[in-house]
Design a protein around this motif. Structure first.
Motif, mmCIF file in Angstrom:
data_model
loop_
_atom_site.group_PDB
_atom_site.id
_atom_site.type_symbol
_atom_site.label_atom_id
_atom_site.label_comp_id
_atom_site.label_asym_id
_atom_site.label_seq_id
_atom_site.Cartn_x
_atom_site.Cartn_y
_atom_site.Cartn_z
ATOM 1 N N ALA A 21 -1.117 61.220 19.270
ATOM 2 C CA ALA A 21 -2.150 62.213 19.103
ATOM 3 C C ALA A 21 -2.989 62.302 20.361
ATOM 4 O O ALA A 21 -3.488 63.080 20.622
ATOM 5 N N ILE A 22 -3.407 61.011 20.709
ATOM 6 C CA ILE A 22 -4.444 60.865 21.842
ATOM 7 C C ILE A 22 -3.928 61.309 23.007
ATOM 8 O O ILE A 22 -4.484 62.173 23.898
ATOM 9 N N GLU A 23 -2.588 61.116 23.257
ATOM 10 C CA GLU A 23 -1.830 61.751 24.403
ATOM 11 C C GLU A 23 -1.839 63.138 24.392
ATOM 12 O O GLU A 23 -2.127 63.682 25.377
ATOM 13 N N ARG A 24 -1.780 63.820 23.466
ATOM 14 C CA ARG A 24 -1.675 65.192 23.128
ATOM 15 C C ARG A 24 -3.294 65.958 23.570
ATOM 16 O O ARG A 24 -3.373 66.689 24.136
ATOM 17 N N LEU A 25 -4.227 65.109 23.218
ATOM 18 C CA LEU A 25 -5.644 65.445 23.401
ATOM 19 C C LEU A 25 -6.285 65.135 24.734
ATOM 20 O O LEU A 25 -7.073 65.909 25.078
ATOM 21 N N THR A 26 -5.464 64.210 25.578
ATOM 22 C CA THR A 26 -6.280 63.803 26.755
ATOM 23 C C THR A 26 -6.383 65.089 27.593
ATOM 24 O O THR A 26 -7.476 64.976 28.161
#
Length: 102
Positions: A21-26
């Protein structure tokens, strides 16, 4: 420039889902005004007696031009949606806002 170190403590077995989820948000965060960097880090698997072990945590290393930019980041709709998305997987979040020693 401010440095933020955030420890996101997740439920056992849920770290990879939160990390995804963090990688999609970055990419979205990196486009925000005042964002210098936004990088997730994981605990290094090293067996040394002086090292802390946090295998169920994700550490965020962030750089922001100012406290105003960081506060705006926290209020962005994509951040509110992100927090809602991962809330059932997160046990605790510890945020440190640091400045360079003069």
């Amino acid at each position: 420039m401010l440095t933020v170190i955030a420890e996101i403590c997740v439920k056992p077995g849920r770290r990879n889902d939160v990390l995804a989820a963090i990688e999609r948000l970055t990419p979205t965060v990196l486009e925000e005004e005042g964002c210098g960097s936004y990088q997730p880090l994981l605990d290094l698997k090293a067996q040394v007696p002086w090292k802390q072990h946090s295998p169920d945590s994700i550490f965020m290393l962030e750089h922001w031009d100012s406290l105003r930019h960081l506060e705006q980041h926290q209020q962005m709709p994509h951040m509110e949606a992100h927090r809602a998305n991962i809330k059932d997987d997160v046990v605790d979040v510890k945020i440190f806002v640091l400045e360079a020693a003069k």
